[in-house]
Scaffold this motif. Sequence first.
Motif, mmCIF file in Angstrom:
data_model
loop_
_atom_site.group_PDB
_atom_site.id
_atom_site.type_symbol
_atom_site.label_atom_id
_atom_site.label_comp_id
_atom_site.label_asym_id
_atom_site.label_seq_id
_atom_site.Cartn_x
_atom_site.Cartn_y
_atom_site.Cartn_z
ATOM 1 N N ARG A 80 -13.728 -14.279 -23.526
ATOM 2 C CA ARG A 80 -14.992 -14.777 -24.075
ATOM 3 C C ARG A 80 -15.503 -13.806 -25.128
ATOM 4 O O ARG A 80 -15.765 -12.648 -24.836
ATOM 5 C CB ARG A 80 -16.044 -14.913 -22.975
ATOM 6 C CG ARG A 80 -15.688 -15.905 -21.911
ATOM 7 C CD ARG A 80 -16.725 -15.906 -20.820
ATOM 8 N NE ARG A 80 -16.311 -16.760 -19.721
ATOM 9 C CZ ARG A 80 -16.824 -16.703 -18.513
ATOM 10 N NH1 ARG A 80 -17.785 -15.845 -18.231
ATOM 11 N NH2 ARG A 80 -16.387 -17.506 -17.564
ATOM 12 N N TYR A 99 -24.003 -17.437 -29.114
ATOM 13 C CA TYR A 99 -22.789 -18.211 -29.334
ATOM 14 C C TYR A 99 -21.669 -17.578 -28.511
ATOM 15 O O TYR A 99 -21.562 -16.340 -28.444
ATOM 16 C CB TYR A 99 -22.415 -18.198 -30.816
ATOM 17 C CG TYR A 99 -21.025 -18.717 -31.088
ATOM 18 C CD1 TYR A 99 -20.768 -20.079 -31.105
ATOM 19 C CD2 TYR A 99 -19.972 -17.845 -31.313
ATOM 20 C CE1 TYR A 99 -19.489 -20.560 -31.340
ATOM 21 C CE2 TYR A 99 -18.700 -18.315 -31.555
ATOM 22 C CZ TYR A 99 -18.456 -19.672 -31.568
ATOM 23 O OH TYR A 99 -17.197 -20.139 -31.790
ATOM 24 N N TRP A 102 -14.976 -19.364 -26.029
ATOM 25 C CA TRP A 102 -14.370 -19.223 -24.704
ATOM 26 C C TRP A 102 -12.950 -19.739 -24.776
ATOM 27 O O TRP A 102 -12.701 -20.924 -24.951
ATOM 28 C CB TRP A 102 -15.196 -20.017 -23.710
ATOM 29 C CG TRP A 102 -14.861 -19.851 -22.269
ATOM 30 C CD1 TRP A 102 -13.896 -19.079 -21.708
ATOM 31 C CD2 TRP A 102 -15.518 -20.493 -21.185
ATOM 32 N NE1 TRP A 102 -13.903 -19.183 -20.358
ATOM 33 C CE2 TRP A 102 -14.912 -20.060 -20.008
ATOM 34 C CE3 TRP A 102 -16.571 -21.385 -21.101
ATOM 35 C CZ2 TRP A 102 -15.296 -20.497 -18.755
ATOM 36 C CZ3 TRP A 102 -16.953 -21.819 -19.852
ATOM 37 C CH2 TRP A 102 -16.332 -21.370 -18.700
ATOM 38 N N ARG A 115 -13.257 -23.199 -26.478
ATOM 39 C CA ARG A 115 -14.540 -23.909 -26.442
ATOM 40 C C ARG A 115 -15.544 -23.138 -27.279
ATOM 41 O O ARG A 115 -15.557 -21.921 -27.278
ATOM 42 C CB ARG A 115 -15.081 -23.995 -25.011
ATOM 43 C CG ARG A 115 -14.282 -24.835 -24.090
ATOM 44 C CD ARG A 115 -14.975 -24.865 -22.752
ATOM 45 N NE ARG A 115 -14.176 -25.639 -21.820
ATOM 46 C CZ ARG A 115 -14.627 -26.101 -20.687
ATOM 47 N NH1 ARG A 115 -15.871 -25.858 -20.320
ATOM 48 N NH2 ARG A 115 -13.854 -26.801 -19.895
ATOM 49 N N HIS A 116 -16.405 -23.875 -27.969
ATOM 50 C CA HIS A 116 -17.496 -23.279 -28.729
ATOM 51 C C HIS A 116 -18.797 -23.641 -28.003
ATOM 52 O O HIS A 116 -19.093 -24.812 -27.815
ATOM 53 C CB HIS A 116 -17.514 -23.826 -30.156
ATOM 54 C CG HIS A 116 -16.242 -23.540 -30.893
ATOM 55 N ND1 HIS A 116 -16.004 -22.332 -31.510
ATOM 56 C CD2 HIS A 116 -15.131 -24.290 -31.090
ATOM 57 C CE1 HIS A 116 -14.814 -22.364 -32.071
ATOM 58 N NE2 HIS A 116 -14.256 -23.535 -31.827
ATOM 59 N N ILE A 117 -19.545 -22.632 -27.589
ATOM 60 C CA ILE A 117 -20.735 -22.842 -26.764
ATOM 61 C C ILE A 117 -21.919 -22.133 -27.410
ATOM 62 O O ILE A 117 -21.814 -20.975 -27.815
ATOM 63 C CB ILE A 117 -20.510 -22.291 -25.341
ATOM 64 C CG1 ILE A 117 -19.314 -22.983 -24.681
ATOM 65 C CG2 ILE A 117 -21.763 -22.447 -24.493
ATOM 66 C CD1 ILE A 117 -18.828 -22.318 -23.419
ATOM 67 N N THR A 118 -23.033 -22.824 -27.506
ATOM 68 C CA THR A 118 -24.280 -22.177 -27.916
ATOM 69 C C THR A 118 -25.182 -22.089 -26.685
ATOM 70 O O THR A 118 -25.123 -22.953 -25.808
ATOM 71 C CB THR A 118 -25.003 -22.954 -29.033
ATOM 72 O OG1 THR A 118 -25.222 -24.288 -28.606
ATOM 73 C CG2 THR A 118 -24.189 -22.944 -30.305
ATOM 74 N N SER A 119 -25.966 -21.048 -26.618
ATOM 75 C CA SER A 119 -26.819 -20.878 -25.440
ATOM 76 C C SER A 119 -28.218 -20.445 -25.849
ATOM 77 O O SER A 119 -28.402 -19.730 -26.827
ATOM 78 C CB SER A 119 -26.214 -19.850 -24.486
ATOM 79 O OG SER A 119 -26.205 -18.572 -25.082
#
Length: 128
Positions: A80, A99, A102, A115-119
């Motif tokens: 990550r 951002y 993962w 995977r592209h993740i925004t938090s």
Amino acid sequence: TLARDNGYHWKFSIMSEYRIFRPLESTSFFTGNTLREDLRERLKVTYSIPLGLSTRLNLANELHLTLLSSGEQPLFNQNRLQAAVKQNFGKGISASLGYIYWFQPTGNSEEYFGRHITSLRLNYRFKM
């Protein structure tokens, strides 16, 4: 925290996880007897950069390694890459926008996907 200089600092952490779970290829969690056990290490390095009195940019890389497994699991489990801007509002209240990229395995141990993740995180630290 390993080193601190003018508000910039590195942080290294190691976390061990013992996990019991049903692999993705199982059709249902409640049927069958294909539970898998893993001993996994999570190695994380974070670099924190001050952007103001109460704002920081945090850059991190977290590597997951499977040391022991009852299934066929390679040593490399997932990775990550993270970046986040954190704002402290005082009295234990903060928020961060980040951002995460993962990189993790599919059900097949030789195939991976990203995977592209925004938090968005809102934090409150309780005083005990």
